[in-house]
Design a protein around this motif. Structure first.
Motif, PDB file in Angstrom:
ATOM      1  N   PRO A   1       0.818  -1.217   0.000  1.00 28.03           N
ATOM      2  CA  PRO A   1       0.000   0.000   0.000  1.00 28.03           C
ATOM      3  C   PRO A   1       0.851   1.266   0.000  1.00 28.03           C
ATOM      4  CG  PRO A   1      -0.734  -1.577   1.653  1.00 28.03           C
ATOM      5  CD  PRO A   1       0.615  -2.035   1.188  1.00 28.03           C
ATOM      6  N   ASP A   2       0.215   2.374  -0.334  1.00 26.03           N
ATOM      7  CA  ASP A   2       0.896   3.662  -0.356  1.00 26.03           C
ATOM      8  C   ASP A   2       1.117   4.217   1.047  1.00 26.03           C
ATOM      9  OD1 ASP A   2       0.821   4.928  -3.444  1.00 26.03           O
ATOM     10  OD2 ASP A   2      -0.525   3.267  -3.046  1.00 26.03           O
ATOM     11  N   ALA A   3       0.259   3.833   1.989  1.00 25.30           N
ATOM     12  CA  ALA A   3       0.453   4.261   3.381  1.00 25.30           C
ATOM     13  C   ALA A   3      -0.307   3.332   4.310  1.00 25.30           C
ATOM     14  CB  ALA A   3      -0.023   5.702   3.580  1.00 25.30           C
ATOM     15  N   PHE A   4       0.264   3.171   5.503  1.00 29.25           N
ATOM     16  CA  PHE A   4      -0.364   2.421   6.598  1.00 29.25           C
ATOM     17  C   PHE A   4      -0.758   3.457   7.642  1.00 29.25           C
ATOM     18  CE2 PHE A   4       2.646  -0.294   4.455  1.00 29.25           C
ATOM     19  CZ  PHE A   4       1.994  -1.520   4.331  1.00 29.25           C
ATOM     20  N   ILE A   5      -2.053   3.550   7.924  1.00 27.33           N
ATOM     21  CA  ILE A   5      -2.586   4.665   8.708  1.00 27.33           C
ATOM     22  C   ILE A   5      -3.212   4.152   9.994  1.00 27.33           C
ATOM     23  CG2 ILE A   5      -4.245   6.572   8.693  1.00 27.33           C
ATOM     24  CD1 ILE A   5      -4.001   6.420   5.539  1.00 27.33           C
ATOM     25  N   GLY A   6      -2.811   4.764  11.109  1.00 23.77           N
ATOM     26  CA  GLY A   6      -3.419   4.465  12.391  1.00 23.77           C
ATOM     27  C   GLY A   6      -4.304   5.607  12.841  1.00 23.77           C
ATOM     28  N   LEU A   7      -5.548   5.309  13.142  1.00 21.94           N
ATOM     29  CA  LEU A   7      -6.493   6.288  13.692  1.00 21.94           C
ATOM     30  C   LEU A   7      -6.639   5.954  15.179  1.00 21.94           C
ATOM     31  CD1 LEU A   7      -9.200   5.993  10.850  1.00 21.94           C
ATOM     32  CD2 LEU A   7      -7.270   7.614  10.958  1.00 21.94           C
ATOM     33  N   ALA A   8      -5.955   6.713  16.036  1.00 24.72           N
ATOM     34  CA  ALA A   8      -5.885   6.399  17.468  1.00 24.72           C
ATOM     35  C   ALA A   8      -5.472   4.939  17.665  1.00 24.72           C
ATOM     36  CB  ALA A   8      -7.226   6.677  18.147  1.00 24.72           C
TER      37      ALA A   8
ATOM     38  N   GLN B   1       4.108   5.479   7.155  1.00 19.28           N
ATOM     39  CA  GLN B   1       3.198   5.369   8.286  1.00 19.28           C
ATOM     40  C   GLN B   1       2.684   6.754   8.682  1.00 19.28           C
ATOM     41  OE1 GLN B   1       4.492   3.036  11.629  1.00 19.28           O
ATOM     42  NE2 GLN B   1       4.503   1.163  10.402  1.00 19.28           N
ATOM     43  N   VAL B   2       1.383   6.807   8.913  1.00 24.69           N
ATOM     44  CA  VAL B   2       0.728   8.056   9.305  1.00 24.69           C
ATOM     45  C   VAL B   2      -0.170   7.748  10.497  1.00 24.69           C
ATOM     46  CG1 VAL B   2      -0.688  10.003   8.543  1.00 24.69           C
ATOM     47  CG2 VAL B   2       0.703   8.749   6.883  1.00 24.69           C
ATOM     48  N   ILE B   3      -0.099   8.572  11.525  1.00 21.13           N
ATOM     49  CA  ILE B   3      -0.943   8.371  12.703  1.00 21.13           C
ATOM     50  C   ILE B   3      -1.730   9.651  12.990  1.00 21.13           C
ATOM     51  CG2 ILE B   3      -0.984   7.949  15.196  1.00 21.13           C
ATOM     52  CD1 ILE B   3       1.470   6.195  14.872  1.00 21.13           C
ATOM     53  N   PHE B   4      -3.047   9.483  13.096  1.00 20.30           N
ATOM     54  CA  PHE B   4      -3.944  10.552  13.541  1.00 20.30           C
ATOM     55  C   PHE B   4      -4.345  10.217  14.980  1.00 20.30           C
ATOM     56  CE2 PHE B   4      -4.262  10.449   8.994  1.00 20.30           C
ATOM     57  CZ  PHE B   4      -4.543  11.738   8.573  1.00 20.30           C
ATOM     58  N   HIS B   5      -4.230  11.193  15.881  1.00 26.93           N
ATOM     59  CA  HIS B   5      -4.528  10.903  17.280  1.00 26.93           C
ATOM     60  C   HIS B   5      -5.085  12.140  17.961  1.00 26.93           C
ATOM     61  CE1 HIS B   5      -3.839   7.564  20.133  1.00 26.93           C
ATOM     62  NE2 HIS B   5      -3.916   8.509  21.055  1.00 26.93           N
ATOM     63  N   GLY B   6      -6.130  11.953  18.731  1.00 25.84           N
ATOM     64  CA  GLY B   6      -6.735  13.070  19.454  1.00 25.84           C
ATOM     65  C   GLY B   6      -5.924  13.439  20.684  1.00 25.84           C
ATOM     66  N   GLU B   7      -5.747  14.735  20.915  1.00 29.42           N
ATOM     67  CA  GLU B   7      -4.931  15.142  22.064  1.00 29.42           C
ATOM     68  C   GLU B   7      -5.616  14.798  23.387  1.00 29.42           C
ATOM     69  OE1 GLU B   7      -4.151  19.285  22.478  1.00 29.42           O
ATOM     70  OE2 GLU B   7      -6.236  19.911  22.207  1.00 29.42           O
ATOM     71  N   HIS B   8      -6.931  14.576  23.359  1.00 26.86           N
ATOM     72  CA  HIS B   8      -7.653  14.229  24.579  1.00 26.86           C
ATOM     73  C   HIS B   8      -8.133  12.774  24.547  1.00 26.86           C
ATOM     74  CE1 HIS B   8      -8.688  18.749  25.377  1.00 26.86           C
ATOM     75  NE2 HIS B   8      -7.429  18.442  25.662  1.00 26.86           N
ATOM     76  N   ASP B   9      -7.398  11.931  23.829  1.00 30.46           N
ATOM     77  CA  ASP B   9      -7.760  10.504  23.790  1.00 30.46           C
ATOM     78  C   ASP B   9      -7.708   9.933  25.202  1.00 30.46           C
ATOM     79  OD1 ASP B   9      -7.592   7.594  23.517  1.00 30.46           O
ATOM     80  OD2 ASP B   9      -7.253   7.950  21.380  1.00 30.46           O
ATOM     81  N   GLU B  10      -8.848   9.428  25.659  1.00 37.11           N
ATOM     82  CA  GLU B  10      -8.972   8.952  27.034  1.00 37.11           C
ATOM     83  C   GLU B  10      -8.696   7.452  27.162  1.00 37.11           C
ATOM     84  OE1 GLU B  10     -12.889   8.332  25.016  1.00 37.11           O
ATOM     85  OE2 GLU B  10     -11.189   9.707  24.864  1.00 37.11           O
ATOM     86  N   VAL B  11      -8.519   6.771  26.038  1.00 30.92           N
ATOM     87  CA  VAL B  11      -8.266   5.324  26.047  1.00 30.92           C
ATOM     88  C   VAL B  11      -6.796   5.014  25.813  1.00 30.92           C
ATOM     89  CG1 VAL B  11      -8.832   3.123  24.927  1.00 30.92           C
ATOM     90  CG2 VAL B  11     -10.618   4.861  25.248  1.00 30.92           C
ATOM     91  N   LEU B  12      -6.210   5.664  24.813  1.00 33.35           N
ATOM     92  CA  LEU B  12      -4.809   5.465  24.464  1.00 33.35           C
ATOM     93  C   LEU B  12      -4.095   6.809  24.578  1.00 33.35           C
ATOM     94  CD1 LEU B  12      -5.373   3.216  21.332  1.00 33.35           C
ATOM     95  CD2 LEU B  12      -4.346   2.474  23.485  1.00 33.35           C
ATOM     96  N   PRO B  13      -3.337   7.025  25.633  1.00 34.12           N
ATOM     97  CA  PRO B  13      -2.689   8.329  25.835  1.00 34.12           C
ATOM     98  C   PRO B  13      -1.798   8.698  24.659  1.00 34.12           C
ATOM     99  CG  PRO B  13      -2.475   6.944  27.791  1.00 34.12           C
ATOM    100  CD  PRO B  13      -3.029   6.069  26.711  1.00 34.12           C
ATOM    101  N   ILE B  14      -1.850   9.967  24.284  1.00 35.64           N
ATOM    102  CA  ILE B  14      -1.083  10.418  23.121  1.00 35.64           C
ATOM    103  C   ILE B  14       0.420  10.272  23.365  1.00 35.64           C
ATOM    104  CG2 ILE B  14      -0.945  12.856  23.766  1.00 35.64           C
ATOM    105  CD1 ILE B  14      -1.615  13.430  20.727  1.00 35.64           C
ATOM    106  N   GLY B  15       0.824  10.200  24.628  1.00 35.33           N
ATOM    107  CA  GLY B  15       2.232   9.986  24.935  1.00 35.33           C
ATOM    108  C   GLY B  15       2.775   8.690  24.347  1.00 35.33           C
ATOM    109  N   GLU B  16       1.917   7.664  24.229  1.00 34.56           N
ATOM    110  CA  GLU B  16       2.362   6.402  23.628  1.00 34.56           C
ATOM    111  C   GLU B  16       2.654   6.575  22.138  1.00 34.56           C
ATOM    112  OE1 GLU B  16      -0.048   2.973  24.615  1.00 34.56           O
ATOM    113  OE2 GLU B  16      -0.207   3.613  26.712  1.00 34.56           O
ATOM    114  N   ILE B  17       1.911   7.452  21.488  1.00 31.30           N
ATOM    115  CA  ILE B  17       2.166   7.754  20.077  1.00 31.30           C
ATOM    116  C   ILE B  17       3.479   8.521  19.944  1.00 31.30           C
ATOM    117  CG2 ILE B  17       1.280   8.894  18.006  1.00 31.30           C
ATOM    118  CD1 ILE B  17      -0.376   6.453  19.023  1.00 31.30           C
ATOM    119  N   ASP B  18       3.697   9.470  20.848  1.00 27.41           N
ATOM    120  CA  ASP B  18       4.959  10.225  20.828  1.00 27.41           C
ATOM    121  C   ASP B  18       6.157   9.295  20.998  1.00 27.41           C
ATOM    122  OD1 ASP B  18       3.452  12.551  20.567  1.00 27.41           O
ATOM    123  OD2 ASP B  18       3.482  12.988  22.723  1.00 27.41           O
TER     124      ASP B  18
END
Length: 261
Positions: A141-148, A196-213
């Motif tokens: 694929p052209d990109a693998f995308i994670g949404l949260a 790889q592209v990741i979209f993540h909400g800054e107020h994600d209450e299930v998966l903290p954005i720090g794990e994405i960082d």
């Protein structure tokens, strides 16, 4: 088959099991490419692809072909490993025969996107070691995308709220079988083989954005650039809402890719 003035929907199998299925949305106008969707829900029943039905409609209304995928899950299976991973591979590999059956879908470009647990499957597929015995991607694929997305299964196991879902999915704890975690956790499999592209909400209450960082930083150290797009005020379930800012940003990104081709 479902008909709409703007699109058609066909349900297709990619294996013999009743859960090895998906809904293929085809726009009436020329397709801008194909977006594959893996839904979330802790890789378990009763969560299913209907979570992303409305998002699939929004995408096809933007003239993308959409393959909204179902897969075998915990509750139907005793554990998700290895069958859920095999399904993720085979659900993408079926795109080639589907494109022969439905020539109006466009496999250039192809994007794999998943929400939450489905985002884990998408990012896992984006690794050169993402194979199980004879099962391996035959489409790049052209990109693998994670949404949260879930990016680190060991970190998720370390979170008491997620621990039971991880052990049910993999059938073990990290102490019982570290190898399974190493072969299935996106962060352990870096560097990645595709964009790889990741979209993540800054107020994600299930998966903290720090794990994405942490994931993006680790990826950078391994020589993989991960494009991270933070959604201001975004929450975890926004990615199931077609009218959310999170989905608008996702579609804007897809449209920008098609305009730059």
């Amino acid at each position: 088959m479902h008909n709409n003035l703007q699109y058609q929907v066909f349900t297709e199998q990619y294996g013999t099991d009743p859960h090895q299925t998906g809904d293929l949305y085809i726009p009436t106008q020329k397709s801008k490419g194909t977006v594959c969707l893996f839904h979330g829900g802790f890789w378990k029943m009763p969560y299913d692809k209907s979570q992303l039905d409305a998002v699939a409609v929004k995408l096809v209304e933007n003239n993308f072909s959409v393959w909204n995928i179902e897969y075998r899950r915990v509750g139907y299976l005793q554990q998700g490993y290895p069958e859920t991973f095999i399904d993720a591979i085979e659900a993408i590999n079926v795109l080639a025969p589907l494109s022969e059956k439905y020539p109006q879908i466009d496999l250039s470009p192809v994007y794999i996107a998943g929400h939450s647990a489905g985002g884990h499957l998408s990012l896992w597929l984006g690794n050169h070691k993402a194979r199980l015995s004879e099962h391996a991607l035959n489409i790049i694929p052209d990109a693998f995308i994670g949404l949260a997305p879930v990016v680190d299964l060991v970190a998720s196991y370390g979170d008491m709220q997620r621990r039971e879902f991880i052990t049910a999915f993999l059938g073990c704890t990290p102490d019982e079988n570290r190898d399974i975690y190493q072969h299935t956790s996106p962060i352990a499999l870096l560097p990645a083989q595709g964009k790889q592209v990741i979209f993540h909400g800054e107020h994600d209450e299930v998966l903290p954005i720090g794990e994405i960082d942490d994931y993006a930083r680790h990826a950078q150290q391994k020589g993989t650039h991960v494009e991270c797009i933070t959604i201001a005020q975004g929450t975890h379930m926004d990615f199931c809402d077609p009218d959310s800012q999170s989905i608008s940003r996702f579609i804007d990104w897809l449209n920008a890719q098609s305009e730059s081709r």
